[in-house]
Design a protein around this motif. Structure first.
Motif, PDB file in Angstrom:
ATOM      1  N   THR A   1       9.107  -9.172 -13.714  1.00 48.31           N
ATOM      2  CA  THR A   1       8.222  -8.009 -13.738  1.00 48.31           C
ATOM      3  C   THR A   1       7.455  -7.926 -12.428  1.00 48.31           C
ATOM      4  O   THR A   1       6.880  -8.923 -11.978  1.00 48.31           O
ATOM      5  CB  THR A   1       7.225  -8.109 -14.904  1.00 48.31           C
ATOM      6  N   GLY A   2       7.456  -6.757 -11.823  1.00 56.46           N
ATOM      7  CA  GLY A   2       6.733  -6.525 -10.588  1.00 56.46           C
ATOM      8  C   GLY A   2       5.683  -5.436 -10.755  1.00 56.46           C
ATOM      9  O   GLY A   2       5.748  -4.624 -11.678  1.00 56.46           O
ATOM     10  N   LEU A   3       4.710  -5.411  -9.846  1.00 58.39           N
ATOM     11  CA  LEU A   3       3.644  -4.413  -9.921  1.00 58.39           C
ATOM     12  C   LEU A   3       3.140  -4.102  -8.518  1.00 58.39           C
ATOM     13  O   LEU A   3       2.927  -5.005  -7.703  1.00 58.39           O
ATOM     14  CB  LEU A   3       2.485  -4.925 -10.782  1.00 58.39           C
ATOM     15  N   SER A   4       2.947  -2.803  -8.258  1.00 56.30           N
ATOM     16  CA  SER A   4       2.342  -2.346  -7.010  1.00 56.30           C
ATOM     17  C   SER A   4       1.117  -1.498  -7.337  1.00 56.30           C
ATOM     18  O   SER A   4       1.165  -0.661  -8.253  1.00 56.30           O
ATOM     19  CB  SER A   4       3.329  -1.512  -6.189  1.00 56.30           C
ATOM     20  N   VAL A   5       0.042  -1.721  -6.611  1.00 54.77           N
ATOM     21  CA  VAL A   5      -1.169  -0.907  -6.737  1.00 54.77           C
ATOM     22  C   VAL A   5      -1.331  -0.133  -5.434  1.00 54.77           C
ATOM     23  O   VAL A   5      -1.393  -0.735  -4.353  1.00 54.77           O
ATOM     24  CB  VAL A   5      -2.405  -1.781  -7.006  1.00 54.77           C
ATOM     25  N   ASP A   6      -1.380   1.203  -5.545  1.00 54.23           N
ATOM     26  CA  ASP A   6      -1.376   2.067  -4.366  1.00 54.23           C
ATOM     27  C   ASP A   6      -2.677   2.863  -4.258  1.00 54.23           C
ATOM     28  O   ASP A   6      -3.200   3.360  -5.271  1.00 54.23           O
ATOM     29  CB  ASP A   6      -0.220   3.066  -4.429  1.00 54.23           C
ATOM     30  N   LEU A   7      -3.157   3.010  -3.054  1.00 56.03           N
ATOM     31  CA  LEU A   7      -4.211   3.964  -2.731  1.00 56.03           C
ATOM     32  C   LEU A   7      -3.611   4.934  -1.726  1.00 56.03           C
ATOM     33  O   LEU A   7      -3.127   4.508  -0.665  1.00 56.03           O
ATOM     34  CB  LEU A   7      -5.436   3.261  -2.148  1.00 56.03           C
ATOM     35  N   ILE A   8      -3.622   6.237  -2.055  1.00 52.38           N
ATOM     36  CA  ILE A   8      -2.866   7.230  -1.289  1.00 52.38           C
ATOM     37  C   ILE A   8      -3.803   8.323  -0.788  1.00 52.38           C
ATOM     38  O   ILE A   8      -4.624   8.855  -1.556  1.00 52.38           O
ATOM     39  CB  ILE A   8      -1.762   7.862  -2.162  1.00 52.38           C
ATOM     40  N   GLY A   9      -3.676   8.650   0.475  1.00 48.83           N
ATOM     41  CA  GLY A   9      -4.437   9.756   1.061  1.00 48.83           C
ATOM     42  C   GLY A   9      -3.542  10.966   1.253  1.00 48.83           C
ATOM     43  O   GLY A   9      -2.482  10.854   1.881  1.00 48.83           O
ATOM     44  N   LEU A  10      -3.929  12.129   0.706  1.00 44.08           N
ATOM     45  CA  LEU A  10      -3.123  13.341   0.788  1.00 44.08           C
ATOM     46  C   LEU A  10      -3.647  14.280   1.875  1.00 44.08           C
ATOM     47  O   LEU A  10      -4.833  14.257   2.231  1.00 44.08           O
ATOM     48  CB  LEU A  10      -3.119  14.069  -0.561  1.00 44.08           C
ATOM     49  N   ARG A  11      -2.768  15.125   2.377  1.00 44.39           N
ATOM     50  CA  ARG A  11      -3.109  16.096   3.415  1.00 44.39           C
ATOM     51  C   ARG A  11      -3.431  17.442   2.751  1.00 44.39           C
ATOM     52  O   ARG A  11      -2.592  18.003   2.047  1.00 44.39           O
ATOM     53  CB  ARG A  11      -1.946  16.214   4.414  1.00 44.39           C
ATOM     54  N   GLN A  12      -4.626  17.963   2.992  1.00 40.68           N
ATOM     55  CA  GLN A  12      -5.083  19.171   2.321  1.00 40.68           C
ATOM     56  C   GLN A  12      -4.211  20.378   2.620  1.00 40.68           C
ATOM     57  O   GLN A  12      -3.862  21.156   1.729  1.00 40.68           O
ATOM     58  CB  GLN A  12      -6.526  19.493   2.732  1.00 40.68           C
TER      59      GLN A  12
END
Length: 563
Positions: free
Chosen positions: A455-466
């Motif tokens: 079992t694997g897990l990734s935690v992401d913080l993502i910045g979007l372009r308006q």
């Protein structure tokens, strides 16, 4: 038999007296010593030189470790090693002071990718071994043969003359590398302007060499293949069986001087199964114990007073061994590698498209790579050139310039991967165009591990372009979780598909993303069929095909080939 051979030893005894002694005194002393020899002097004079001849056999040679364990427990000494191919590695490590437990730990934790390289186009062999030579040399402390605790002779074949040679000059690591240089797989090894390859070509079990070196008792190990169920329409099967048949033609003559011949039959398909350390060690241990009565009888026939006292080579502690292995890996990583071309296929999970690439690296480029990619997506793919740098231990960084079909201006990007800390890797990506500006991820691909599932897990913080999706300022930051489970239907079993071992698997995962301002989850589902691959049982690769269903219910096909 070896019992009829004698090792010639010259002894020089110098006696000084300060006063004259009558000649009759010496005659009387000589007569007494002949009639009443002491037990100690008889034991010293008759103690046999015991040679252990370890035959070749690729992964089968790991069974030699178990044999050494059996010999130690039964008090059978080893005064001389003769090793061919894999047998030379086990012999060299033990002769240099490693314990049985050390050698088991070494092979159990071994990561061949740290010291082997697969250059393209290939040179003298498919796999480059300069890193391996440095790795072995560091393990052996740079020892030459005269510094070994037990004499050791790796057997190799001179590729120019066809002569079989028991190497005993220079560095031990060089001799071992020559003894394991399987033609076509590894390049030949140069020693004093001559080139040498695997000794198994002409002398798989070199008991005759041990006899020439003067051993009185010779224990030889012959690793045989169970050649059943042949597939004569399979190219790899035919090639390997032909090699085994050729090699076996020399064995009967070469093992004739052995006092004890241990024949250990192995499954044909397992000869590159280097991951089955525990299995092979147990096979060698059982075979050694089964032959122990014969081994002891041979020694007692030479010296009836011999006492079998169990012993155990001390070797290194766990922490000390791990430090040596770390130093060996670092030393191997510093060895300049030959210029190579590496193909690859990957999947961009930020924008859901497959990319193909050609990467040039090593040689004058060193740790840098220069390459070209093409991404199959009109908005975020297209033609791309990139430069990257790094290693598995140091992490890596890369920059790229991409021209997408649907964009007027080029796209610039940056990617960073940290080295692994315990089981965690930090990833970061920046892209100058597109709906995603940047992403920062903490990845653990083995949160929970079983023989049949990971079992694997990734935690992401993502910045979007308006300006890409007319987002409000509060929707610019997204938080994501990407759990996935990889199932191995056959557990740890690897299937032989020469020249690779394959471990099939099925992966399923889901990506959940939501704005930080409010919980509005977007779900993306993914499923892949694939396999882990070990080229020649050593060099790791993986391949998978699958599909992704994004939150807009669009299907994206994906193919990945990594190394």
């Amino acid at each position: 038999m070896a019992n009829n051979k004698q090792l010639k030893i010259r002894r020089l005894i110098k006696i000084e007296f300060n006063s004259p002694v009558p000649a009759w005194f010496f005659l009387a002393l000589f007569a007494i010593s002949c009639v009443f020899p002491t037990r100690a002097s008889a034991s010293v004079a008759s103690k046999p030189t015991v040679a252990l001849v370890l035959g070749g056999g690729s992964a089968w040679g790991l069974s030699h470790i178990g044999l050494l364990k059996a010999l130690e427990e039964n008090g059978v000494p080893v005064d001389l090693f003769v090793g061919t191919s894999m047998g030379s590695i086990i012999a060299g490590l033990y002769a240099a002071g490693y314990s049985v437990d050390n050698i088991i730990e070494l092979f159990t934790s071994l990561d061949p990718a740290t010291f082997l390289d697969l250059p393209f186009p290939p040179g003298g062999g498919f796999i480059e071994t300069k890193g391996l030579q440095q790795y072995l040399d560091t393990l052996l402390g740079g020892k030459t043969y005269d510094l070994l605790a037990i004499p050791c002779y790796p057997v190799a074949v001179n590729l120019q003359t066809g002569e079989v040679l028991a190497l005993n000059h220079g560095k031990v690591s060089t001799g071992i590398l020559a003894s394991i240089a399987i033609p076509g797989v590894f390049p030949p090894v140069r020693i004093a302007d001559q080139y040498y390859v695997d000794g198994g070509l002409k002398n798989q079990v070199a008991a005759d060499v041990a006899a020439e070196l003067g051993a009185e008792i010779i224990i030889a190990v012959y690793l045989k293949a169970k050649l059943t169920g042949a597939d004569y329409d399979d190219l790899g099967d035919n090639v390997i069986r032909s090699v085994f048949t050729m090699v076996e033609g020399y064995v009967a003559e070469n093992v004739a001087p052995a006092d004890v011949l241990i024949e250990l039959e192995m499954d044909f398909d397992s000869f590159i199964a280097f991951h089955q350390v525990a299995y092979f060690v147990e096979q060698g241990y059982q075979a050694g114990n089964q032959a122990m009565a014969q081994i002891k009888a041979a020694i007692l026939a030479y010296d009836p007073t011999f006492e079998f006292t169990p012993y155990r080579q001390t070797g290194y502690g766990h922490a000390e061994l791990q430090q040596i292995l770390k130093e060996a890996e670092l030393a191997a990583a510093k060895v300049p590698k030959r210029f190579t071309i590496k193909p690859g296929v990957s999947f961009d999970r930020d924008h859901n498209f497959t990319k193909c690439e050609i990467r040039l690296t090593n040689g004058a480029l060193g740790l840098f790579g220069i390459g070209y990619r093409y991404g199959f997506d009109p908005a975020n793919g297209g033609h791309e050139v990139f430069i990257d740098w790094g290693t598995k231990r140091r992490g890596n960084a890369g920059i790229f310039v991409r021209q997408s079909p649907n964009r007027e201006n080029p796209t610039y990007g940056l990617a960073l991967n940290s080295p692994k800390f315990k089981d965690y890797i930090w990833e970061a990506v920046y892209v100058s165009q597109g709906d995603i500006v940047w992403r920062s991820s903490l990845v653990n691909r083995s949160v929970f591990k079983l023989p049949w599932a990971v079992t694997g897990l990734s935690v992401d913080l993502i910045g979007l372009r308006q300006n890409e999706k007319n987002l409000t300022p509060t929707e610019k930051l997204m938080l994501g979780l990407r759990p996935e489970v990889t199932f191995f239907p056959w557990g740890d079993r690897l299937f032989p598909l020469f020249p690779v071992l394959a471990r099939p698997h099925f992966t399923a995962g889901v990506a959940v993303t939501s704005p930080l301002s409010a919980y509005h989850p977007q779900l993306t589902y993914e499923a892949r069929l694939g396999t882990d691959l070990l080229l020649f049982g050593l060099y790791p690769r993986s391949f998978s095909v699958g599909a992704r269903l994004d939150h807009e219910h669009k299907i994206h096909w994906q193919v990945e080939l990594s190394y």
